[in-house]
Design a protein around this motif. Sequence first.
Motif, PDB file in Angstrom:
ATOM      1  N   ALA A 228      -9.889  17.065   9.979  1.00 48.70           N
ATOM      2  CA  ALA A 228     -11.430  17.721  10.332  1.00 48.70           C
ATOM      3  C   ALA A 228     -12.491  18.291   8.721  1.00 48.70           C
ATOM      4  O   ALA A 228     -13.574  18.080   8.419  1.00 48.70           O
ATOM      5  N   THR A 229     -11.502  18.495   8.237  1.00 47.63           N
ATOM      6  CA  THR A 229     -11.656  18.899   6.312  1.00 47.63           C
ATOM      7  C   THR A 229     -12.880  17.851   5.742  1.00 47.63           C
ATOM      8  O   THR A 229     -13.684  18.026   4.448  1.00 47.63           O
ATOM      9  N   ARG A 230     -11.544  16.477   6.181  1.00 47.12           N
ATOM     10  CA  ARG A 230     -12.601  15.754   5.298  1.00 47.12           C
ATOM     11  C   ARG A 230     -13.791  14.812   5.339  1.00 47.12           C
ATOM     12  O   ARG A 230     -14.560  13.991   4.204  1.00 47.12           O
ATOM     13  N   GLN A 231     -13.863  15.335   6.907  1.00 50.94           N
ATOM     14  CA  GLN A 231     -15.615  14.836   6.866  1.00 50.94           C
ATOM     15  C   GLN A 231     -16.420  15.384   7.785  1.00 50.94           C
ATOM     16  O   GLN A 231     -17.699  15.175   8.221  1.00 50.94           O
ATOM     17  N   ASP A 232     -16.441  16.945   7.234  1.00 53.04           N
ATOM     18  CA  ASP A 232     -17.205  18.030   7.567  1.00 53.04           C
ATOM     19  C   ASP A 232     -18.985  18.332   6.359  1.00 53.04           C
ATOM     20  O   ASP A 232     -17.870  17.642   5.185  1.00 53.04           O
ATOM     21  N   GLU A 233     -19.613  18.110   6.809  1.00 56.50           N
ATOM     22  CA  GLU A 233     -20.756  18.135   5.952  1.00 56.50           C
ATOM     23  C   GLU A 233     -20.533  19.200   4.496  1.00 56.50           C
ATOM     24  O   GLU A 233     -21.130  18.816   3.453  1.00 56.50           O
ATOM     25  N   GLU A 234     -20.646  20.120   5.017  1.00 59.20           N
ATOM     26  CA  GLU A 234     -19.693  21.349   4.034  1.00 59.20           C
ATOM     27  C   GLU A 234     -18.964  20.924   2.825  1.00 59.20           C
ATOM     28  O   GLU A 234     -18.721  22.523   2.395  1.00 59.20           O
ATOM     29  N   ILE A 235     -17.888  20.406   2.862  1.00 60.58           N
ATOM     30  CA  ILE A 235     -16.956  20.293   1.996  1.00 60.58           C
ATOM     31  C   ILE A 235     -17.146  19.127   1.497  1.00 60.58           C
ATOM     32  O   ILE A 235     -17.105  17.626   1.675  1.00 60.58           O
ATOM     33  N   ALA A 277      -7.181  26.551   2.975  1.00 62.59           N
ATOM     34  CA  ALA A 277      -8.630  26.969   2.915  1.00 62.59           C
ATOM     35  C   ALA A 277      -8.681  26.341   0.250  1.00 62.59           C
ATOM     36  O   ALA A 277      -9.713  26.210  -0.303  1.00 62.59           O
ATOM     37  N   HIS A 278      -7.954  27.278  -0.263  1.00 62.73           N
ATOM     38  CA  HIS A 278      -8.160  26.549  -1.313  1.00 62.73           C
ATOM     39  C   HIS A 278      -7.505  25.553  -1.977  1.00 62.73           C
ATOM     40  O   HIS A 278      -7.378  25.214  -2.887  1.00 62.73           O
ATOM     41  N   ARG A 279      -7.348  24.416  -0.594  1.00 65.69           N
ATOM     42  CA  ARG A 279      -7.272  23.026  -1.000  1.00 65.69           C
ATOM     43  C   ARG A 279      -8.708  21.883  -1.259  1.00 65.69           C
ATOM     44  O   ARG A 279      -8.466  21.142  -1.424  1.00 65.69           O
ATOM     45  N   GLY A 284     -21.395  24.044   0.136  1.00 67.47           N
ATOM     46  CA  GLY A 284     -22.686  24.905  -0.543  1.00 67.47           C
ATOM     47  C   GLY A 284     -22.437  26.704  -1.121  1.00 67.47           C
ATOM     48  O   GLY A 284     -21.387  26.516  -1.856  1.00 67.47           O
ATOM     49  N   GLY A 285     -22.732  27.730  -0.998  1.00 66.50           N
ATOM     50  CA  GLY A 285     -22.204  28.529  -0.931  1.00 66.50           C
ATOM     51  C   GLY A 285     -21.070  29.309  -0.748  1.00 66.50           C
ATOM     52  O   GLY A 285     -21.169  29.874  -0.334  1.00 66.50           O
ATOM     53  N   ARG A 286     -21.321  28.713   0.753  1.00 64.65           N
ATOM     54  CA  ARG A 286     -19.641  29.078   1.855  1.00 64.65           C
ATOM     55  C   ARG A 286     -18.714  29.465   1.224  1.00 64.65           C
ATOM     56  O   ARG A 286     -18.234  28.281   0.340  1.00 64.65           O
ATOM     57  N   ARG A 287     -17.356  29.983   1.826  1.00 64.38           N
ATOM     58  CA  ARG A 287     -16.458  30.686   1.391  1.00 64.38           C
ATOM     59  C   ARG A 287     -15.860  29.018   1.980  1.00 64.38           C
ATOM     60  O   ARG A 287     -15.718  28.901   3.063  1.00 64.38           O
ATOM     61  N   ALA A 288     -14.425  29.263   1.363  1.00 69.12           N
ATOM     62  CA  ALA A 288     -13.718  27.788   1.974  1.00 69.12           C
ATOM     63  C   ALA A 288     -12.434  28.510   3.335  1.00 69.12           C
ATOM     64  O   ALA A 288     -12.819  27.993   4.474  1.00 69.12           O
ATOM     65  N   SER A 289     -13.078  29.721   3.514  1.00 71.31           N
ATOM     66  CA  SER A 289     -11.790  30.595   4.332  1.00 71.31           C
ATOM     67  C   SER A 289     -12.654  30.697   5.467  1.00 71.31           C
ATOM     68  O   SER A 289     -12.782  30.119   7.225  1.00 71.31           O
ATOM     69  N   ARG A 294     -14.146  28.544  11.155  1.00 69.95           N
ATOM     70  CA  ARG A 294     -15.319  27.302  12.050  1.00 69.95           C
ATOM     71  C   ARG A 294     -14.148  26.114  12.717  1.00 69.95           C
ATOM     72  O   ARG A 294     -14.407  25.573  13.821  1.00 69.95           O
ATOM     73  N   LEU A 295     -13.655  25.717  12.121  1.00 72.08           N
ATOM     74  CA  LEU A 295     -12.414  24.184  12.189  1.00 72.08           C
ATOM     75  C   LEU A 295     -11.782  25.022  13.382  1.00 72.08           C
ATOM     76  O   LEU A 295     -11.570  24.155  14.184  1.00 72.08           O
ATOM     77  N   LEU A 296     -11.231  26.145  12.980  1.00 73.14           N
ATOM     78  CA  LEU A 296     -10.561  26.606  14.161  1.00 73.14           C
ATOM     79  C   LEU A 296     -10.757  26.720  15.882  1.00 73.14           C
ATOM     80  O   LEU A 296     -10.210  26.471  16.119  1.00 73.14           O
ATOM     81  N   SER A 297     -11.932  26.481  15.350  1.00 68.80           N
ATOM     82  CA  SER A 297     -13.167  27.145  16.837  1.00 68.80           C
ATOM     83  C   SER A 297     -13.150  26.403  17.871  1.00 68.80           C
ATOM     84  O   SER A 297     -13.618  26.414  18.577  1.00 68.80           O
ATOM     85  N   THR A 298     -13.284  24.628  16.635  1.00 67.85           N
ATOM     86  CA  THR A 298     -14.004  24.267  16.941  1.00 67.85           C
ATOM     87  C   THR A 298     -13.034  22.258  17.078  1.00 67.85           C
ATOM     88  O   THR A 298     -13.222  21.860  18.457  1.00 67.85           O
ATOM     89  N   VAL A 299     -12.137  22.721  16.468  1.00 69.52           N
ATOM     90  CA  VAL A 299     -10.621  21.684  16.597  1.00 69.52           C
ATOM     91  C   VAL A 299     -10.031  22.320  17.938  1.00 69.52           C
ATOM     92  O   VAL A 299      -9.882  23.455  18.087  1.00 69.52           O
TER      93      VAL A 299
END
Length: 302
Positions: A228-235, A277-279, A284-289, A294-299
């Motif tokens: 999910a981290t590889r497909q997210d638009e904010e990453i 998070a550190h990987r 954007g301006g959002r923090r990785a954590s 957010r991903l934990l609440s959707t996956v």
Amino acid sequence: MRDRIDRLTANLGQAIVGKHDAIRLVLVALLSGGHTLLEDVPGVGKTLLAKSLARSIDGKFQRIQCTPDLLPTDVTGTNIWNPRTGEFEFMPGPVFSNVLLADEINRATPRTQSALLEVMEEQQVTVDGVSRAVPHPFFVIATQNPVEYQGTFPLPEAQMDRFTLSLSLGYPTETEELQMLQLLQGGTSSHELQPCISLEEVQELQQLCAQVKLDVSLQQYILNLVRATRQDEEITLGVSPRGAVALQRATQALAFLNGQDYAIPDDIKYLAPHVLAHRMIPSGGRRASAIVERLLSTVPIP
């Protein structure tokens, strides 16, 4: 092995007041065979934590104060000519230790930072074509100041990926800070800590952590989070396969510390922000954590 875990946790608690979660996370990194990145302001106990851990496991402690003029050979060691024998002799660097503290690692140049890449992944150092194994267990605790960046060199993604997890100690509460002052008034320090377990017992604990059962559904849950981290638009840059392996091993270690011989989804959810998070590189301006939360609440949870 429960008593050994309790002794180690209690021993560290004598020097590090009130930071039970931080101590647990550092032990997760140690028992999973990984390394830890401490991102915090000066003076909150990062060095004290590293020295106390080394004393508690009866290990050899070495510290590297990272500066721009630090050379890679200052980290790994180098061959020095001995005029008596007429041969070159290897002088080991600080990495030949059990607990290595790389203080303010982002103040070292990228060339020096890269000296840690091999040893953190493969537990060995190659100098002049000769590979030498470092002692076991080998545990790196690196620190960096997240506030002051003047004269620093950001850690490259390959270096960040070597750390199993990152965490922040944070400021103590008023009660904890008062307790700390009272301890220091009595002269208590990390030098007074006595070893509570041996290096051999640490290695045995690491082997037991690797035997903790992780159901296939939990492995799929880890993969779903990572992908999910590889497909997210904010990453911009998602988590690597090494990150998935690190999360699995850390989950096994946390379950073991909790007295379980099997892992549960809550173990993964608790560790995910510290491991993933550190990987990541947010676009954007959002923090990785925050993105991880957010991903934990959707996956979906198995």
